[in-house]
Design an enzyme around this catalytic site. Structure first.
Site, PDB file in Angstrom:
ATOM      1  N   CYS A 239       0.832  -1.200   0.000  1.00  0.00           N
ATOM      2  CA  CYS A 239       0.000   0.000   0.000  1.00  0.00           C
ATOM      3  C   CYS A 239       0.869   1.252   0.000  1.00  0.00           C
ATOM      4  O   CYS A 239       0.553   2.245  -0.671  1.00  0.00           O
ATOM      5  CB  CYS A 239      -0.936  -0.005   1.201  1.00  0.00           C
ATOM      6  SG  CYS A 239      -0.109  -0.239   2.794  1.00  0.00           S
ATOM      7  N   THR A 297      10.349  -0.775   6.687  1.00  0.00           N
ATOM      8  CA  THR A 297       9.473  -0.866   5.520  1.00  0.00           C
ATOM      9  C   THR A 297      10.357  -0.937   4.288  1.00  0.00           C
ATOM     10  O   THR A 297      11.374  -0.243   4.199  1.00  0.00           O
ATOM     11  CB  THR A 297       8.514   0.333   5.408  1.00  0.00           C
ATOM     12  OG1 THR A 297       7.773   0.217   4.190  1.00  0.00           O
ATOM     13  CG2 THR A 297       9.248   1.656   5.402  1.00  0.00           C
TER      14      THR A 297
END
EC number: 1.2.1.13
Length: 451
Positions: A239, A297
């Protein structure tokens, strides 16, 4: 013989206005509810116009006349060509799986048909959690349990199976074309490949893929690289990558990214612990609703998978925060172009939002907060008031994204792209009859209007 112009005067009302080529530049393989289509089309904004291959032998005006007749006569909306739909299975009926089904259900002319979900909770959990959602509210569709292995959504039956081993799933028996892999577990070739072994033809991973053999696609950035023969397993990235990549593309094309760092302030997810408990990441082991949790991330590095020119130029971290949904990316980059202003940067984003990234990127001028971006269809929304330029080459951009709903819309879009590229499937039109006609008839005289 009558000329095209003469034929046109008899077939097309003089008050009909053709849309410009950029009037609906959202990727042609899909459409979102925010997509504005031409006045002539008579289509709902969630629709795609299908243009069958047999129409190639028709003149441009035959094609346009067929599209316009119903609208010009004041009759009902023009309908797309009816084709056999691809059979879809959802593996993992969690946050993304259920969001995907809701998003797909909203696409009334989708070339897909979800016929089965694999959910370890069975029909009771599948039906209840689809109908009632703490973030999305109550699903307006009618959801019922038909029997102990089937639910219905507005009367459409969806089989529910329960197996943690993809090899044991009935994909061959059910004739599954595409599996939406939403467990977050089977994200490499051997894992996702089990769906292929079980009889599915294609797999879309709703997470970053592990392994260089699985191509990654971000709608609005590199979807044009996809082809049916490229790979049977593909990834829709994360996302955060879907948020970052579109506006990083704009920055790089307009100003040239030299290097940069990203921080995503990200809502907590099911991978964290509700209360302190064991986890391989000691920070994610801490109570999600009570802490700001710094964690890793790969989103920034993954941008290079869809924008290879940015390889080695971006990195970042995530801060997981006590909100259930909606996240925000903060990107700081050095750029090659000197002497730019925040207004220049925002102007580039506005141009992209009205052009090639329409429906993917938006620009917000209102001082909003995270809850205001729930159920945002776009991948990324630039917060224009937070754009900064320091010195002559440092740019800061802040962008919001719904990490569940917005991302799931892109999964549907990617699945539509796969369907559109399926051998023997009539191509989905762009919504502009002239553009569609000229794509298959580039030498036709009428197509010179684009020169």
């Amino acid at each position: 013989m009558a000329t095209h112009a003469a034929l046109a005067s008899t077939r097309i009302p003089t008050n009909t206005r053709f849309p410009s080529k950029t009037s609906h530049s959202f990727p042609s393989q899909c459409a979102s509810k925010r997509l504005e289509v031409g006045e002539f089309s008579g289509l709902k904004s969630t629709s795609c116009i299908s243009y069958v291959h047999s129409a190639r032998d028709s003149s441009f005006y035959d094609v346009v006349a067929a599209q316009l007749t119903s609208k010009a006569n004041g009759s009902t909306a023009v309908k797309g060509v009816t084709v056999a739909k691809l059979k879809v299975a959802i593996n993992g009926f969690g946050r993304i799986g259920r969001n995907f089904l809701r998003c797909w259900h909203g696409r009334k002319d989708s070339p897909l048909e979800v016929i089965v979900v694999n959910d370890s909770g069975g029909v009771k959990n599948a039906s209840h959690l689809l109908k009632y959602d703490s973030m999305l509210g109550t699903f307006k569709a009618e959801v019922k349990i038909l029997n102990n292995e089937t639910i219905t959504v507005d009367g459409k039956p969806i089989k529910v199976v329960s197996s943690r081993d993809p090899l044991k799933l009935p994909w061959a028996e059910l004739g599954i074309d595409i599996v939406i892999e939403g467990t977050g577990v089977f994200v490499d070739g051997p894992g996702a490949g089990k769906h292929i072994q079980a009889g599915a033809k294609k797999v879309i991973i709703t997470a970053p893929a592990k392994g260089a053999d699985i191509p990654t696609y971000v709608i609005g950035v590199n979807e044009q690289d996809y082809g049916h023969e490229v790979a049977d397993i593909i990834s829709n990235a994360s996302c955060t990558t879907n948020c970052l990549a579109p506006f990083a593309k704009v920055l790089d094309e307009e100003f040239g990214i030299v290097k940069g760092t990203m921080t995503t302030t990200h809502s907590y997810t099911g991978d964290q612990r509700l209360l302190d408990a064991s986890h391989r990441d000691l920070r994610r082991a801490r109570a999600a609703a009570l802490n700001i949790v710094p964690t890793s991330t790969g989103a920034a590095k993954a941008v290079s998978l869809v924008l290879p020119q940015l390889k080695g130029k971006l990195n970042g971290i995530a801060l997981r925060v006590p909100t259930p949904n909606v996240s925000v990316v903060d990107l700081v980059v050095n750029v090659a172009k000197k002497g730019i202003s925040a207004e220049d940067v925002n102007a580039a984003f506005r141009k992209a939002a009205e052009g090639p990234l329409k429906g993917i990127l938006d620009v917000c001028d209102v001082p909003l907060v995270s809850v205001d971006f729930r159920c945002s269809d776009v991948s990324t929304t630039i917060d224009s008031s937070l754009t900064m330029v320091m010195g002559d080459d440092m740019v800061k951009v802040v962008a919001w994204y719904d990490n569940e709903w917005g991302y799931s819309q892109r999964v549907v879009d990617l699945a539509h792209l796969v369907a559109n590229k399926w051998p023997g499937t009539p191509k989905v039109g762009s919504g502009d009859p002239l553009e569609d006609f000229c794509e298959t008839n580039p030498a036709d005289e009428e197509c010179k209007v684009y020169e």
